[in-house]
Write an enzyme that holds these catalytic residues in place. Structure first.
Site, PDB file in Angstrom:
ATOM      1  N   LYS A 309      43.957  40.443  87.615  1.00  0.00           N
ATOM      2  CA  LYS A 309      44.520  41.707  88.101  1.00  0.00           C
ATOM      3  C   LYS A 309      44.374  41.645  89.616  1.00  0.00           C
ATOM      4  CE  LYS A 309      43.714  46.754  88.021  1.00  0.00           C
ATOM      5  NZ  LYS A 309      42.948  47.847  87.350  1.00  0.00           N
ATOM      6  N   GLU A 313      45.469  48.818  91.966  1.00  0.00           N
ATOM      7  CA  GLU A 313      44.339  49.763  91.853  1.00  0.00           C
ATOM      8  C   GLU A 313      43.117  49.286  92.639  1.00  0.00           C
ATOM      9  OE1 GLU A 313      45.488  51.863  87.640  1.00  0.00           O
ATOM     10  OE2 GLU A 313      43.852  50.423  87.609  1.00  0.00           O
ATOM     11  N   ARG A 348      48.654  39.440  85.859  1.00  0.00           N
ATOM     12  CA  ARG A 348      49.113  40.733  85.346  1.00  0.00           C
ATOM     13  C   ARG A 348      50.171  41.346  86.259  1.00  0.00           C
ATOM     14  NH1 ARG A 348      45.159  44.852  84.724  1.00  0.00           N
ATOM     15  NH2 ARG A 348      45.891  45.611  82.685  1.00  0.00           N
ATOM     16  N   ASP A 389      51.811  53.020  81.823  1.00  0.00           N
ATOM     17  CA  ASP A 389      50.407  52.694  81.551  1.00  0.00           C
ATOM     18  C   ASP A 389      49.946  53.121  80.164  1.00  0.00           C
ATOM     19  OD1 ASP A 389      47.314  53.345  83.427  1.00  0.00           O
ATOM     20  OD2 ASP A 389      47.863  51.899  81.890  1.00  0.00           O
ATOM     21  N   GLU A 417      42.731  54.722  75.133  1.00  0.00           N
ATOM     22  CA  GLU A 417      42.443  55.442  76.385  1.00  0.00           C
ATOM     23  C   GLU A 417      43.281  56.707  76.503  1.00  0.00           C
ATOM     24  OE1 GLU A 417      43.296  53.079  79.813  1.00  0.00           O
ATOM     25  OE2 GLU A 417      42.981  54.764  81.190  1.00  0.00           O
ATOM     26  N   HIS A 536      51.751  60.859  81.124  1.00  0.00           N
ATOM     27  CA  HIS A 536      50.755  60.887  82.201  1.00  0.00           C
ATOM     28  C   HIS A 536      50.414  62.311  82.605  1.00  0.00           C
ATOM     29  CE1 HIS A 536      48.546  59.695  85.788  1.00  0.00           C
ATOM     30  NE2 HIS A 536      48.674  58.418  85.427  1.00  0.00           N
TER      31      HIS A 536
HETATM   32  O1  GCW Z   1      45.162  52.392  82.250  1.00  0.00           O
HETATM   33  C1  GCW Z   1      44.559  51.974  83.442  1.00  0.00           C
HETATM   34  C2  GCW Z   1      43.110  52.293  83.203  1.00  0.00           C
HETATM   35  C3  GCW Z   1      42.165  51.448  84.013  1.00  0.00           C
HETATM   36  C4  GCW Z   1      42.538  49.982  83.848  1.00  0.00           C
HETATM   37  C5  GCW Z   1      43.979  49.791  84.338  1.00  0.00           C
HETATM   38  C6  GCW Z   1      44.457  48.344  84.153  1.00  0.00           C
HETATM   39  C7  GCW Z   1      41.092  48.071  83.865  1.00  0.00           C
HETATM   40  O2  GCW Z   1      42.892  53.662  83.463  1.00  0.00           O
HETATM   41  O3  GCW Z   1      40.849  51.702  83.549  1.00  0.00           O
HETATM   42  O4  GCW Z   1      41.653  49.157  84.605  1.00  0.00           O
HETATM   43  O5  GCW Z   1      44.852  50.597  83.558  1.00  0.00           O
HETATM   44  O6  GCW Z   1      45.205  48.114  83.200  1.00  0.00           O
HETATM   45  O7  GCW Z   1      44.093  47.495  84.966  1.00  0.00           O
END
Ligand code: GCW
Length: 719
Positions: A309, A313, A348, A389, A417, A536
């Site tokens: 990754k 983020e 990713r 997501d 999640e 979301h």
């Molecule tokens: O859905 C988001 C999550 C993060 C996650 C991120 C990802 C590992 O809130 O916790 O981080 O995706 O896929 O990298």
């Protein structure tokens, strides 16, 4: 002593076959000895599983015969009834001349077939009186024999007749992986089933028996790789302190055909290598990664490679140095090729930036498509099933079908999640199938996502909870993920049927209604959380519960960015009058998604900003439809509770009670989502709730003031 029904045995439960007729059939047909021809750790695992399974299911000891089936059958009245092996390892398998079938089985596939040994073996052994039927489990490689053993035992666990048993099966996808978002401190990001399985402190000296049971469970559904660490990576796992620990896990998993991967933090050369930079263009950085790979291969010769990754983020990456994702991936991929190493880099595509005006749903496509063809041979790109997501529903990611020169993996979230975390029963196979079956129209019709990828990755829902997944039905999603990665044509219904029979009981009075309950559960969560394409709108950070009012912090992490509710209506305009995200899909999708008239109503508010008064196909206005969808989601959970209430007695009290309590929480939380969201959206629509939609049990301000401090995996600021 039978272990308590604590869920530990997952779907690998080998209790005596409960159906008396079937048990009699199995006992008679399998009244003889078992041969597992050849010897390797994998064949030993196959033999061990056959012994465990058959002795349990038949309720009597299994007699293993040495040597080969043929010799035994000739010499021993106690004829062979099961023979497992490869043509190389077993002359009697070779004698069966399964060449064509085994060609279809490929590298990992298998054949499970009942043959008349007299017809074939007899010929080899000289005529023997009376042909004996024998179950043959054959494969080209040992791992296929193990997969075949699990398939054979599954057939018996689900009471399939032995007569006519004839399976030839090979995996559709080469890469069938779990991604564990496990941190080295034992916590699991978005994990709701306890702490990490990997007991780093006691490794490599102590090997928990759970590692082998983890490997068995994965091999039983064909999963052949796991990434041990979180994609928000910690470089420490690449240091000499951890590599022997990683090697111990790799050793434990290897007999079960599971290769180990690690996540690589792009800045590792700085953090653990003492370099000043991680710039992919600096020779010393490439040298560092090559040396690091050499070191890793010394510990794990068949190391699978890195999952990365980067520039997402807050994670470091090549863009920090003005380089692109391909340059970053190739740096690591080339390093993994050192000494002919077979490792791959999985990069990713979950990349998006906060300081850009572009619709977040478009950014991965914008960043990655121009790089198609720029990735070196041992690099793959991994994209989530949808462009945002892991929402309860998303359109398929436009990247599938858009990078024909780049091998791709699809990433699903098995951990829930955004789908109720540890307390909601949501069977995800319908979600997986919806995406896998979606036609990308890349190169024309008939190009489903499932055919555009070389593998599937699932963000695991596994922790060290006794029942592995926290919720008794969580394991159904681990099971379904693996079964679909092996065979994407399986139906969600048939997978649920197998899982219920293997996990609970073959009693149709339980299996039929509970399977129906599972099959409605994904639509239920969509409706009580984000109906009609909303997405979301969850609470901030921990994502536990509703938060449609969230409007602080980075825009693309708020809720208002996505629902865009106003006096006129609600939804995100992603057509050409808006962000034009529809243009990233192959025709006819831009037209289909782009028009209010043809856009599937399940994705209406994903692609359109729609007036509250818009007429839905039901004839109702959008506002009324939205309210009744939320109500429908709550009613669906009530129905699940009612069904479960009547069935508890058909299974063990412990799990019956556990699910009953969780369904109670799920209904309460479904009402919470409905009430909070409708009260909030009503401040824009100014419209009354329609008949049939229950009045909310609270005021909007109370819902907005709700604060949950200790939610499982509320991400700690220090991570
Ligand atoms: O859905 C988001 C999550 C993060 C996650 C991120 C990802 C590992 O809130 O916790 O981080 O995706 O896929 O990298």
């Amino acid at each position: 002593m039978r272990s308590a029904e604590d869920g530990y045995r997952l779907w690998l439960r080998y209790g005596v076959v409960s159906d008396a007729r079937r048990l009699a059939e199995y006992r008679s047909a399998l009244n003889g000895s078992v041969v597992v021809a050849g010897g390797s750790p994998t064949l030993d695992a196959a033999k061990s599983e056959l012994g465990l399974g058959l002795s349990g299911l038949l309720g009597r000891p299994v007699h293993f015969a040495g040597g080969d089936a043929g010799q035994r059958a000739a010499a021993d009245v106690n004829a062979v009834v099961v023979v497992a092996g490869t043509p190389v390892g077993s002359p009697s398998i070779a004698a069966l001349d399964l060449t064509d079938d085994l060609r279809a089985a490929g590298d990992e596939g298998f054949i499970v077939r009942r043959v008349l040994s007299g017809a074939r073996l007899g010929a080899r052994l000289g005529a023997r009186s009376g042909a004996r039927a024998m179950v043959v489990i054959a494969a080209n490689r040992d791992i296929g024999v193990l997969y075949g053993v699990f398939a054979f035992l599954r057939a018996m666990q689900t009471h399939r007749p032995l007569a006519g048993l004839n399976m030839t099966s090979a995996p559709a996808l080469k890469r069938r992986m779990l991604n564990h978002w496990d941190n080295l401190d034992g916590s699991i990001e978005r994990g709701y089933a306890g702490s990490s399985l990997w007991d780093w402190a006691s490794l490599p000296g102590t090997l928990s028996p759970r590692y082998r049971d983890y490997a068995r469970a994965n091999a039983s559904i064909g999963i052949n790789a796991c990434v041990l660490t979180n994609v928000n990576a910690n470089s420490l796992v690449l240091t000499p302190e951890y590599l022997p620990k990683v090697a111990a896990l790799a050793d434990a998993f290897r007999p079960y055909g599971i290769r180990v991967f690690l996540t690589a933090r792009f800045s590792a050369p700085i953090e653990i290598g003492g370099l000043k930079s991680a710039d992919p263009r600096i020779a010393g950085v490439a040298t560092w990664w090559r040396d690091k790979c050499r070191e890793i291969y010394r510990h794990v010769p068949d190391f699978g490679g890195f999952l990365v990754k980067a520039n997402s983020e807050g994670q470091p990456g090549p863009q920090d140095y003005g380089c692109d994702h391909a340059q970053g991936a190739n740096l690591l991929g080339d390093a993994l090729s050192v000494n002919g190493g077979g490792g791959i880099v999985i990069w990713r595509a979950f990349v998006y930036r906060e300081n850009v005006a572009q619709d977040r749903a478009k950014q991965a496509f914008t960043d990655m498509v121009p790089l198609d063809g720029a990735f070196h041979g041992n690099a793959m790109v991994q994209a989530k099933n949808g462009p945002i997501d892991f929402m309860p529903r998303e359109p398929f990611h436009p990247l599938f079908g858009a990078m024909p020169k780049t091998p791709m993996l699809i990433e699903f979230q098995i951990t829930q999640e955004y789908l109720g975390q540890g307390t909601h029963l949501v069977y995800l196979a319908p979600l997986f199938k919806e995406t896998l079956d979606a036609d990308t129209y890349a190169g024309g019709p008939g190009s489903p996502v499932g055919k555009r990828v070389s593998g599937m990755a699932g963000v695991a829902n596994i922790g060290n909870d006794r029942d592995w997944c926290g919720h008794p039905f969580g394991a159904a999603n681990w099971f379904a993920f693996g079964r679909l990665a092996w065979d994407g044509t399986l139906s969600a219904d048939s997978i649920a049927d197998d899982w219920l029979r293997m996990t609970f009981t073959n009693d149709a009075r339980f299996v039929t209604p509970v399977k129906a309950l599972m099959m409605t559960s994904r639509e239920a969560v969509v409706n009580y959380m984000t109906p009609l394409g909303l997405h979301h709108i969850m609470a901030k950070d921990h994502h536990h519960g509703p938060g449609p009012w969230v409007d602080t912090g980075r825009a693309d992490w708020t809720s208002v960015y996505y629902h865009r509710a106003d006096a006129a209506g609600i939804g995100f305009d992603r057509t050409k009058t808006g962000s034009n995200a529809v243009a990233q899909y192959h025709p006819p999708w831009p037209e289909v998604f782009g028009s209010l008239a043809s856009c599937p109503e399940t994705l209406l508010l994903w692609f359109h900003h729609v007036p509250w008064s818009h007429k839905m196909t039901s004839g109702r206005t959008l506002w009324d439809e939205l309210c009744l969808r939320y109500q429908g989601g709550v009613d669906a959970v009530r129905h699940m509770r009612a069904v479960w209430q009547t069935l508890g007695a058909r299974i063990d009290p412990a799990r019956a009670e556990h699910v009953k309590v969780l369904l109670g929480i799920q209904e309460q939380e479904a009402r919470w989502w409905r009430d909070a969201c409708l009260l909030y959206f009503q401040t824009f629509s100014k419209l009354p709730l329609p008949t049939g939609c229950e009045p909310p049990a609270g005021r909007l301000e109370d819902f907005r003031l709700l604060k949950h401090t200790y939610v499982p995996d509320a991400r700690r600021p220090d991570r």
